[in-house]
Design an enzyme around this catalytic site. Structure first.
Site, PDB file in Angstrom:
ATOM      1  N   PRO A 221       9.646  -4.616  -9.558  1.00 11.44           N
ATOM      2  CA  PRO A 221       9.142  -5.360 -10.721  1.00 11.44           C
ATOM      3  C   PRO A 221       7.678  -5.743 -10.538  1.00 11.44           C
ATOM      4  CG  PRO A 221      10.523  -6.775  -9.360  1.00 11.44           C
ATOM      5  CD  PRO A 221      10.629  -5.390  -8.790  1.00 11.44           C
ATOM      6  N   GLU A 222       6.947  -5.744 -11.629  1.00 15.18           N
ATOM      7  CA  GLU A 222       5.571  -6.228 -11.585  1.00 15.18           C
ATOM      8  C   GLU A 222       5.532  -7.641 -12.186  1.00 15.18           C
ATOM      9  OE1 GLU A 222       2.268  -3.845 -12.301  1.00 15.18           O
ATOM     10  OE2 GLU A 222       3.172  -2.016 -11.513  1.00 15.18           O
TER      11      GLU A 222
ATOM     12  N   ARG B 115      -0.881   5.596  -3.310  1.00 14.21           N
ATOM     13  CA  ARG B 115      -0.120   5.302  -4.519  1.00 14.21           C
ATOM     14  C   ARG B 115      -0.692   6.057  -5.715  1.00 14.21           C
ATOM     15  NH1 ARG B 115       1.354  -0.725  -5.162  1.00 14.21           N
ATOM     16  NH2 ARG B 115       3.035   0.330  -6.269  1.00 14.21           N
TER      17      ARG B 115
ATOM     18  N   LYS C 238       3.968 -12.881  -7.623  1.00 19.00           N
ATOM     19  CA  LYS C 238       5.302 -12.344  -7.897  1.00 19.00           C
ATOM     20  C   LYS C 238       6.392 -13.184  -7.225  1.00 19.00           C
ATOM     21  CE  LYS C 238       4.984  -7.852  -7.134  1.00 19.00           C
ATOM     22  NZ  LYS C 238       5.396  -6.433  -7.278  1.00 19.00           N
TER      23      LYS C 238
END
Ligand SMILES: [Zn+2]
Length: 276
Positions: free
Chosen positions: A2-3, A266, A59
């Site tokens: 999740p971001e 990435r 986060k």
């Protein structure tokens, strides 16, 4: 993984579902979930505490308790919260459970075992290793165009890598960094310190725009309390990505094929024509 927008939605939902409720008993079922608290310490600090509010920093999900403690939780790869009725058994990979007076319970389930929890004194929260190096929140007043321009000048990293550095900008992960750079029409490979003041101002606006848009969209989704996180992940918003995960598909603005490249291991997605 999740971001920030998804974590924000999970925190908002938890605040609605369990804010104001009292934890009667808490169980740490996998000790390594909370490496700084023993199972006994975990249970003791949470027992009979009322959850005043559920919030977010970076986060991390923060459960502010009325006994002077805060429970910090990070979902990492696959952590999820589930509010279950008495009759439902704990699912496989239940690593912590919080029981409420009405016999419902909040379960933290984590198939991949990367989740993290820590209970710390609320007064010392800003000193917690997990939080203290985080840059200002994107919607805070401290995160201003001036802050952003100046912090860009301090780094020679590529813009993409810079945007993922949570000590410079909090809240952008791989997806929203690509999306914001696309909207701002900036090449992800440019050095952060070479971004012009005008482009920095534009990118600042677009960062807020993509995050706000995602949170607003998620707010319209139906949430299943028994599987809160799955209500948001990869669901609705993924259909709205403009460049992320769209290698070789047509740019929504100019039709050019979207390019994927690797930066610091990435994937970055961008339009080579719109983002020169
Ligand atoms: Zn394009």
């Amino acid at each position: 993984m999740p971001e920030m927008p998804e974590v924000e939605l999970v925190a908002q939902t938890l605040n609605k579902l369990v804010g104001g409720r009292k934890i009667i008993v808490a169980e740490l079922l996998r000790e390594r979930l909370a490496p700084f608290n023993s199972a006994a310490d975990f249970a003791e600090r949470l027992q009979n505490s009322k959850i005043m509010r559920v919030d977010r920093r970076g986060k991390h999900i923060l459960f502010d308790l009325n006994n002077g403690h805060t429970l910090i939780a990070h979902l990492r790869m696959s952590g999820r919260f589930m509010l279950l009725p008495l009759e439902r058994e704990n699912p496989k990979y239940t690593h912590a459970a919080f029981y409420f007076a009405d016999e419902s319970r909040l379960v933290f389930q984590d198939q991949r075992h990367f989740g993290f929890m820590r209970i710390t004194e609320t007064g010392k929260l800003h000193e917690a290793k997990e939080l203290k190096s985080l840059a200002p929140e994107p919607f805070s007043d401290e995160f201003s165009p001036k802050y952003f321009r100046e912090i860009l000048k301090t780094s020679k990293k590529s813009l993409k890598e810079f945007l993922l550095d949570q000590t410079k900008v909090t809240g952008l992960g791989n997806i929203y960094a690509s999306e914001a750079m696309f909207l701002a029409q900036i090449n992800p490979q440019v050095s952060a310190n070479k971004v012009s003041a005008r482009k920095a101002g534009n990118l600042f606006e677009k960062i807020r725009e993509v995050l706000r848009e995602s949170i607003a969209h998620g707010s319209t989704l139906n949430v299943n309390p028994e599987n809160i996180d799955a209500s948001y992940y990869g669901g609705g918003y993924s259909f709205g990505w403009r460049v992320y995960n769209r290698e070789n598909e047509s740019c929504v603005k100019c039709g050019t094929a979207i390019v994927r490249l690797k930066q610091a291991g990435r994937s970055t997605y961008f339009c080579p024509k719109c983002q020169k």
